[in-house]
Structure formats: C-alpha cells, structure tokens
Design an enzyme around this catalytic site. Structure first.
Site, PDB file in Angstrom:
ATOM      1  N   CYS A   2      23.821  39.742  41.737  1.00 28.88           N
ATOM      2  CA  CYS A   2      22.517  39.599  40.945  1.00 28.88           C
ATOM      3  C   CYS A   2      22.545  40.626  39.943  1.00 28.88           C
ATOM      4  O   CYS A   2      22.929  41.865  40.225  1.00 28.88           O
ATOM      5  CB  CYS A   2      21.317  39.911  41.947  1.00 28.88           C
ATOM      6  SG  CYS A   2      21.166  38.501  43.366  1.00 28.88           S
ATOM      7  N   ARG A  27      27.965  39.111  37.777  1.00 32.92           N
ATOM      8  CA  ARG A  27      27.254  39.507  39.183  1.00 32.92           C
ATOM      9  C   ARG A  27      26.829  38.563  40.054  1.00 32.92           C
ATOM     10  O   ARG A  27      26.443  38.719  41.013  1.00 32.92           O
ATOM     11  CB  ARG A  27      26.295  40.425  38.706  1.00 32.92           C
ATOM     12  CG  ARG A  27      26.637  41.597  38.070  1.00 32.92           C
ATOM     13  CD  ARG A  27      25.579  42.717  37.696  1.00 32.92           C
ATOM     14  NE  ARG A  27      25.248  43.255  39.023  1.00 32.92           N
ATOM     15  CZ  ARG A  27      25.639  44.283  39.579  1.00 32.92           C
ATOM     16  NH1 ARG A  27      26.513  44.985  38.861  1.00 32.92           N
ATOM     17  NH2 ARG A  27      24.913  44.833  40.475  1.00 32.92           N
ATOM     18  N   TRP A  75      22.682  35.812  42.823  1.00 32.21           N
ATOM     19  CA  TRP A  75      23.663  35.238  43.608  1.00 32.21           C
ATOM     20  C   TRP A  75      23.425  35.301  45.144  1.00 32.21           C
ATOM     21  O   TRP A  75      22.723  36.322  45.695  1.00 32.21           O
ATOM     22  CB  TRP A  75      24.936  36.363  43.719  1.00 32.21           C
ATOM     23  CG  TRP A  75      26.103  36.088  44.454  1.00 32.21           C
ATOM     24  CD1 TRP A  75      27.065  35.123  44.249  1.00 32.21           C
ATOM     25  CD2 TRP A  75      26.312  36.204  45.961  1.00 32.21           C
ATOM     26  NE1 TRP A  75      27.929  35.149  45.260  1.00 32.21           N
ATOM     27  CE2 TRP A  75      27.535  35.637  46.357  1.00 32.21           C
ATOM     28  CE3 TRP A  75      25.545  37.117  47.005  1.00 32.21           C
ATOM     29  CZ2 TRP A  75      28.031  35.646  47.556  1.00 32.21           C
ATOM     30  CZ3 TRP A  75      26.345  37.323  48.286  1.00 32.21           C
ATOM     31  CH2 TRP A  75      27.483  36.486  48.560  1.00 32.21           C
ATOM     32  N   ASN A 101      17.698  43.072  43.342  1.00 37.93           N
ATOM     33  CA  ASN A 101      19.125  42.866  43.673  1.00 37.93           C
ATOM     34  C   ASN A 101      19.299  43.513  45.089  1.00 37.93           C
ATOM     35  O   ASN A 101      18.757  44.722  45.140  1.00 37.93           O
ATOM     36  CB  ASN A 101      20.092  43.293  42.734  1.00 37.93           C
ATOM     37  CG  ASN A 101      21.348  43.546  43.091  1.00 37.93           C
ATOM     38  OD1 ASN A 101      21.979  42.835  43.835  1.00 37.93           O
ATOM     39  ND2 ASN A 101      21.995  44.537  42.463  1.00 37.93           N
ATOM     40  N   GLY A 102      19.940  42.870  46.130  1.00 40.19           N
ATOM     41  CA  GLY A 102      20.186  43.685  47.414  1.00 40.19           C
ATOM     42  C   GLY A 102      19.353  42.719  48.510  1.00 40.19           C
ATOM     43  O   GLY A 102      19.185  41.556  48.352  1.00 40.19           O
ATOM     44  N   GLU A 487      48.084  39.495  46.910  1.00 45.80           N
ATOM     45  CA  GLU A 487      47.153  39.425  45.776  1.00 45.80           C
ATOM     46  C   GLU A 487      47.569  38.034  44.820  1.00 45.80           C
ATOM     47  O   GLU A 487      46.437  37.626  44.600  1.00 45.80           O
ATOM     48  CB  GLU A 487      47.546  40.736  44.902  1.00 45.80           C
ATOM     49  CG  GLU A 487      46.775  40.953  43.665  1.00 45.80           C
ATOM     50  CD  GLU A 487      45.339  40.920  44.000  1.00 45.80           C
ATOM     51  OE1 GLU A 487      44.812  40.754  44.907  1.00 45.80           O
ATOM     52  OE2 GLU A 487      44.682  40.895  42.885  1.00 45.80           O
ATOM     53  N   LYS A 491      44.306  35.589  44.266  1.00 48.31           N
ATOM     54  CA  LYS A 491      43.994  35.199  42.721  1.00 48.31           C
ATOM     55  C   LYS A 491      43.976  33.609  42.886  1.00 48.31           C
ATOM     56  O   LYS A 491      43.149  33.123  42.237  1.00 48.31           O
ATOM     57  CB  LYS A 491      45.052  35.525  41.955  1.00 48.31           C
ATOM     58  CG  LYS A 491      44.877  37.002  41.465  1.00 48.31           C
ATOM     59  CD  LYS A 491      43.823  37.583  40.660  1.00 48.31           C
ATOM     60  CE  LYS A 491      42.613  37.967  41.459  1.00 48.31           C
ATOM     61  NZ  LYS A 491      42.549  39.240  42.268  1.00 48.31           N
ATOM     62  N   GLU A 494      40.947  32.046  44.749  1.00 51.01           N
ATOM     63  CA  GLU A 494      39.493  32.351  44.463  1.00 51.01           C
ATOM     64  C   GLU A 494      39.152  31.680  43.162  1.00 51.01           C
ATOM     65  O   GLU A 494      38.086  31.270  42.918  1.00 51.01           O
ATOM     66  CB  GLU A 494      39.098  33.938  44.301  1.00 51.01           C
ATOM     67  CG  GLU A 494      39.963  34.625  43.432  1.00 51.01           C
ATOM     68  CD  GLU A 494      39.807  36.041  43.248  1.00 51.01           C
ATOM     69  OE1 GLU A 494      38.535  36.411  43.677  1.00 51.01           O
ATOM     70  OE2 GLU A 494      40.514  37.043  42.807  1.00 51.01           O
ATOM     71  N   HIS A 510      58.278  33.127  62.241  1.00 43.08           N
ATOM     72  CA  HIS A 510      57.035  33.458  63.675  1.00 43.08           C
ATOM     73  C   HIS A 510      56.125  32.595  63.605  1.00 43.08           C
ATOM     74  O   HIS A 510      55.188  32.696  64.041  1.00 43.08           O
ATOM     75  CB  HIS A 510      56.887  34.998  63.698  1.00 43.08           C
ATOM     76  CG  HIS A 510      57.890  35.917  63.727  1.00 43.08           C
ATOM     77  ND1 HIS A 510      58.972  35.895  64.848  1.00 43.08           N
ATOM     78  CD2 HIS A 510      58.547  36.646  62.927  1.00 43.08           C
ATOM     79  CE1 HIS A 510      59.800  36.868  64.689  1.00 43.08           C
ATOM     80  NE2 HIS A 510      59.559  37.446  63.274  1.00 43.08           N
ATOM     81  N   LYS A 609      30.881  39.376  40.934  1.00 42.30           N
ATOM     82  CA  LYS A 609      31.836  40.439  40.836  1.00 42.30           C
ATOM     83  C   LYS A 609      31.640  41.707  41.673  1.00 42.30           C
ATOM     84  O   LYS A 609      32.544  42.270  42.173  1.00 42.30           O
ATOM     85  CB  LYS A 609      31.682  40.787  39.294  1.00 42.30           C
ATOM     86  CG  LYS A 609      32.611  41.865  38.828  1.00 42.30           C
ATOM     87  CD  LYS A 609      34.053  41.471  38.699  1.00 42.30           C
ATOM     88  CE  LYS A 609      35.014  42.223  38.207  1.00 42.30           C
ATOM     89  NZ  LYS A 609      36.383  41.744  38.478  1.00 42.30           N
TER      90      LYS A 609
HETATM   91  C1  F6R Z   1      39.279  39.576  44.106  1.00 43.26           C
HETATM   92  C2  F6R Z   1      38.278  40.571  43.818  1.00 43.26           C
HETATM   93  C3  F6R Z   1      37.665  40.874  45.155  1.00 43.26           C
HETATM   94  C4  F6R Z   1      37.018  42.612  44.900  1.00 43.26           C
HETATM   95  C5  F6R Z   1      36.366  43.243  46.084  1.00 43.26           C
HETATM   96  C6  F6R Z   1      36.060  44.504  46.253  1.00 43.26           C
HETATM   97  O1  F6R Z   1      39.602  39.127  42.891  1.00 43.26           O
HETATM   98  O2  F6R Z   1      37.674  40.956  42.926  1.00 43.26           O
HETATM   99  O3  F6R Z   1      38.238  40.738  46.152  1.00 43.26           O
HETATM  100  O4  F6R Z   1      38.520  43.357  44.930  1.00 43.26           O
HETATM  101  O5  F6R Z   1      35.263  42.317  46.312  1.00 43.26           O
HETATM  102  O6  F6R Z   1      35.559  45.100  45.080  1.00 43.26           O
HETATM  103  P1  F6R Z   1      35.445  46.294  44.350  1.00 43.26           P
HETATM  104  O7  F6R Z   1      37.043  46.728  43.941  1.00 43.26           O
HETATM  105  O8  F6R Z   1      34.571  46.448  43.457  1.00 43.26           O
HETATM  106  O9  F6R Z   1      35.143  47.312  45.690  1.00 43.26           O
END
Ligand code: F6R
Length: 614
Positions: A2, A27, A75, A101-102, A487, A491, A494, A510, A609
């Site tokens: 948010c 956000r 969000w 927010n929260g 990773e 990517k 998501e 396995h 984010k």
């Molecule tokens: C994936 C992604 C998330 C963040 C995770 C941690 O692309 O962005 O998996 O890595 O939410 O966020 P931070 O690094 O901000 O603590």
C-alpha cells in the site's frame, strides 16, 4: 504494501497526489482512493477498484479542487479489492477520512466494542475500524484529532502508517507510523507525505523520516510538530535526499524491470565505488572495519531474508564459508521469527533486504537482537526501517528498484556479500593473497562482462518466443549456480505466471526427473566451473529423457553447444562471481516470456514491492 501520499500547501493537491500515487503503485495496485477538502470546506472522497489511472478516469467530472488531500493505492489484506474496501475510509460522522498501510491485528476486538455502541461498518477492512475508533474517542471525549489519534494508537496492536484529514480543520494533516514507513517532505510553504521519498523528490530534497510510534501534525500555516503516543515532543531530524528524478522514471524503456536489468553494470560499479581501490587490489567495507573484532569473533553467521534476498543469502553463505571459514546458516525470516532458534550473543545475523521494510525480516532482526546477536544489514532503500534496526551494515547503492520483480538489487546484494566475505577473509587470514587478488580484480571486471551478456538481449527475445507456450519450467544449477537457478525460476513464475521450479541439478534423480518429457524446458546453468563435468552428466540424463535443454554455458563450449537444444554463451569468470553474470540472461528470459504473454511485468498480479505485512 500500500502506498500513501498526502499534500498540503498552496497548489492543487489532486495533481501532485495522483502523480505521487503512480510513483507508489509498485507498493500495491488493486484499488485506489483520494480525499480532498475543497475551498468551501467540503470533504470529497473518491475511490475505485483497480489502478490509479482508473481513479483518474473516475474523477474526470468530479470536484477535485482543494490544496489539501491524502490518498492511497492498495494491496488488499482485509477484505477483497473493491471500491467499498478501498481507502480512504470515513469515521461514523464522516468528518474524518483516513488512509492506512499495515495491519491492525486487534481490529476484531475493537470492532466488536464499537458495534456494541451502535457503530455500523460499510467495509470489511481493519482500516475502517481504526478511523471509527479515532472518531469515537474524539467525539466522546470532545478532544482534538491529534490527541484522539494518540489515544487510539495506544490501544492498537499491529503495524500502521496512517494519514488523517479532518473536514473541520482544512489546515492540518495528522499522520503516524509504526513498522510501516512514512516520510514528510518539507517544501516552501508546502508539505508532502508519502510512503517513500519517490513522490516527493520532484518538489523538495528535505525530508523527515518518521520513527516508530511518532505522530506528526502537519500544519499549512505553521510547521510540522512531531510527538509520540504519549505527547512527548521531538525535534524533527531533517535529512537531505540524494534521489533524482531520472532514477525513478523509465528513461525510454518499456518497463522498469527492463531498465533495471540494463542498469546492472552501472549499479555494480556504483556498489563497488569507494570500496575497491583504483588498482583493484583492495576491498574496504567500512562497516566491517568499524566492527572487525565483533565480526571476526563470531562463532557463526545467520543470514535472514525473504524471496530474492534469501537467494542472495544462499550465495553469501557459500562465499563466507569459502573465504572466511566461518559457518553460515541461511534462514527464511518468516520461519526464523516463529521458531525458537538457537541464537547466542556471539552470533552475527546478516539481514538482507532491498526495501528495508520487509515485516518478517524486521521481526527476525528484533528476535535475534533480543538474544544478544550482532546485526549486520544489507539494504538498498536508504533510511528505511531495517538499516535503522541493525547495529551496522552496508547499502548496496543500486538506486531505487521499482519493478516488482527484483533484479538489480539481487546482483547488488551478491556484490556486497562478495566484498564482505573478501574483507572478512583477509582480516581473518583465511584467504590466500593470490586468491584474494584474483577475486578483487575479477570483481572489477564484472560490469563489463554484464554488458556483454546484455548484448544477448535479441537472442534471448527469439528464445522467449519459442517458450511462451510452456506451462512448466525447471531450472538447475550446482554450487554457486544453484541459488541462481532458484532465482531464475522465481523471476519466471512471478511475472509470467508459468510454474517454474529451481533445483540443485543432482537432486533431479531423486524425484523431479519424473517430470521430464519432450514438453519440459529445462534451463541449466552449465558454465565451465569446478562442477562442470557433474552438470554435464545431469544434462545427459535430461536429454536421455527427451527434455528440452536451454544451457547457460561459457563462451566457446563446443561440447555443450552440441548437446543442448539452445545455448546462451557467457563470458568466462571466477566460479564464485558467476552468479553476477549468469543471473542476467535468466532475468531477460523471464522478462521477455512475460512480455510475449502480454503480462503486466512491472506490476504482476497479487504481488507488491514492499511486503510490510507478515
Ligand atoms: C522477487 C521479490 C521478492 C523480494 C522479497 C523480499 O522478485 O522481489 O521475493 O525479494 O519480498 O523483499 P526485500 O528484499 O525488500 O526484503
């Protein structure tokens, strides 16, 4: 999650606020709303489901005048994304409007109490409970909004960043925070409020970061007054922000994610600047030098992080164990905080976070601190909550990351972890001079090698077109490439919503090998490192079952170019630095597949984010 924006001053609040909300859309973006007080003292609230642009369309024929306002991009946590649940929410008499927010954890108890007094709720949100509660305290005690907010927040359990408008007081915004960020921007006879500095940077470089349990009264005619929940006043600490507009705009790229992928050579250079000397024979991380004894006397390092940052942590473990010979454990912050982990005062906890606001990582830090551990933070967002909660740490300095999928933050985190391991290993005498010098020298070459990988963009676009149909993907790697495989899979899933799994290549036999057939694309990081022969055998096993192999190989590898179905050739580098180079084509592959599928790459569904809720 948010985003909150507020404005009070002489200009039209709507335009500034909408622009700010768009900057904060990363956000959360399932609904949005705005509250404005017009010059006749009318409090207008407009809300819509969907993105900020929907809100803009909705308000085209509405009264959007006024030079005071607050707004929100959501969000969803409590209640589905819809207009009714969108913020701002009103108090019962509709004289107050609040954005939040929260999460208010004890909202159910507060709501029950208010309902027993005859209060009626329109939405399913915890936010409406909070504003009705503030309104109830204000009206039943006949006190001002600031005092009522203080009293209400004393009763609240949970996390919040809030902003409140009062219809009868068009000269003041009241805002407060606990465990969710809030920044006040100070201009000439005007003030801004936002969840981070990005909506503010265009207007002023002077900001105040609110601290936990601080409430600010922003008065158009006076100044800002900061008090805590018990009315103890503190002097605002004005900081200068170094962000510039170019850093938070797309700069000609179709998406922030692509811009951020292409920024990586420059980011890694910025991350190393001032830390690696001109001769490329010495690394100095000042935080390590300042706390050398504490760090070197650690019996153990524990890395806590989430998502992509956790993947960087897995690489950090290998680097620190290899170069410093100190044992390292890597934990999901969300699991760590709810176990009863064995943490001692001679442990060092490394918390990794791009946003510096991730609720689970913050809670893990607090838990480790309570057990006496020393906390080292690795963060990107300057002035965010995690750097403030740690004893020391290093910023990654890659600039604002706006695309929801993390890219440049990952390579920045790995770069800092490499410099950390090198600095500690040298101080600990656990690394041979020759090895030290070769890694430092090669680290200096990484930005150029990343540029070479970025030149493969067109080849990767072609490849992406062939795999847009796929429903599943497997990513494999070993050693330093195993976290890269995780990773790459994250990517892809998501942003393209294609199911993808990352595995250590040898684990295939396995169980997961049962999934392999002619339909299954398997991305294998198979560069010429110490485990090359082993990975080669793993690829043979996949080919024997008709899997379609996309191999990430070292330039000139004739063996694999004859075996794999598709190859992406990378410049050679040292094993432990390979993640910095090998991650880039996987970011591009995920990006282009998602674009081919027509997905909203920068704002994928269900994600946000900054994950400030647990
Ligand atoms: C994936 C992604 C998330 C963040 C995770 C941690 O692309 O962005 O998996 O890595 O939410 O966020 P931070 O690094 O901000 O603590």
């Amino acid at each position: 999650m948010c985003g909150i924006v507020g404005y009070i001053g002489q200009r039209n609040a709507f335009d500034i606020i909408i622009k700010g909300l768009k900057r904060l859309e990363y956000r959360g973006y399932d609904s949005a709303g705005i509250a404005l007080i017009n010059n006749e003292g009318k409090l207008n609230v407009y809300k819509t489901k969907g993105k900020v642009s929907e809100l803009e369309n909705h308000t085209i024929d509405k009264d959007i005048s006024g030079n005071i306002g607050i707004a929100h991009t959501r969000w969803a946590t409590h209640g589905e994304p819809c207009t009714v649940n969108a913020h701002p929410h009103f108090s019962f008499s509709e004289s107050l409007a609040l954005v939040h927010n929260g999460i208010i954890e004890n909202y159910a108890t507060l709501k029950e109490n208010l309902q027993s007094k005859g209060y009626i709720f329109k939405s399913s949100t915890d936010t409406e409970v909070l504003i009705q509660f503030i309104g109830h305290i204000m009206e039943s005690n006949d006190i001002d909004l600031l005092t009522a907010t203080q009293l209400a927040l004393q009763e609240v359990v949970g996390a919040y960043a809030i902003a409140v408008l009062e219809k009868n007081n068009p000269n003041t915004i009241i805002a407060a925070r606990k465990s969710s960020p809030l920044v006040v921007g100070i201009g000439e006879n005007e003030f801004f409020l936002a969840s981070d500095a990005t909506p503010i940077v265009e207007y002023t470089d002077k900001v105040v970061y609110l601290k936990d349990e601080e409430i600010v009264a922003i008065n158009r005619e006076k100044d800002i007054k900061i008090v805590n929940l018990y009315n103890v006043e503190t002097t605002p600490e004005i900081k200068q922000i170094t962000l510039n507009l170019g850093q938070i705009e797309k700069g000609g790229y179709p998406h922030f994610m692509l811009k951020e992928i292409f920024e990586q050579p420059g980011c890694i250079y910025d991350c190393m600047r001032g830390r690696i000397n001109m001769e490329a024979d010495n690394v100095v991380l000042s935080a390590v030098i300042d706390y050398k004894e504490r760090l070197l006397n650690a019996k153990r390092f524990v890395i806590v992080a989430c998502g992509t940052s956790w993947h960087a942590g897995l690489i950090g473990k290998q680097l620190i164990e290899m170069l410093c010979r100190i044992p390292v454990e890597v934990e999901y912050a969300s699991e760590f905080r709810y176990r009863d982990p064995v943490i001692n005062s001679d442990d060092v906890v490394i918390a990794i976070s791009q946003s510096g606001e991730t609720a689970d990582t913050l809670a893990a830090i607090e838990l480790a601190k309570s057990k006496g551990a020393f906390i080292y933070g690795i963060c990107n967002a300057v002035g965010s909550s995690i750097p403030r909660a740690t004893h020391t740490g290093s910023y990654i300095h890659v600039g604002p990351e706006i695309g929801v999928a993390s890219t440049k933050a990952f390579t920045g985190q790995v770069t800092v972890l490499t410099m950390l391991a090198l600095t500690l290993g040298k101080a600990n005498n656990t690394i041979k001079e020759e090895t030290y010098l070769s890694i430092v020298k090669e680290l200096n070459n990484i930005p150029e090698k990343m540029k070479k990988v970025l030149e493969l963009n067109n080849q990767i676009i072609e490849l992406s077109r062939m795999f847009t149909y796929a429903h599943n993907f497997i990513y494999l790697g070993r050693g330093f490439s195993y976290p890269v495989a995780l990773e790459g899979a994250l990517k892809l899933k998501e942003i393209s919503y294609i199911h993808a799994e990352g595995y250590p290549a040898a684990e295939m036999k396995h169980g997961p090998i049962a999934l392999i057939d002619a339909e299954m694309p398997v991305v294998v990081i198979a560069t010429k490192n110490a485990l090359y022969d082993k990975v080669l055998s793993n690829i043979q096993e996949i080919k024997a079952r008709n899997g379609r192999v996309i191999a990430i190989i070292t330039e000139g590898d004739k063996i694999l170019s004859n075996i794999a179905d598709f190859c992406i050739e990378l410049p050679d580098t040292i094993d432990c630095l390979e993640p910095l180079v090998a991650t880039v084509p996987l970011q591009l592959l995920a990006y282009h597949i998602a674009v081919c599928k027509g997905m909203n790459v920068d704002q994928p569904r269900n994600l946000a984010k900054s994950v400030t809720v647990e």
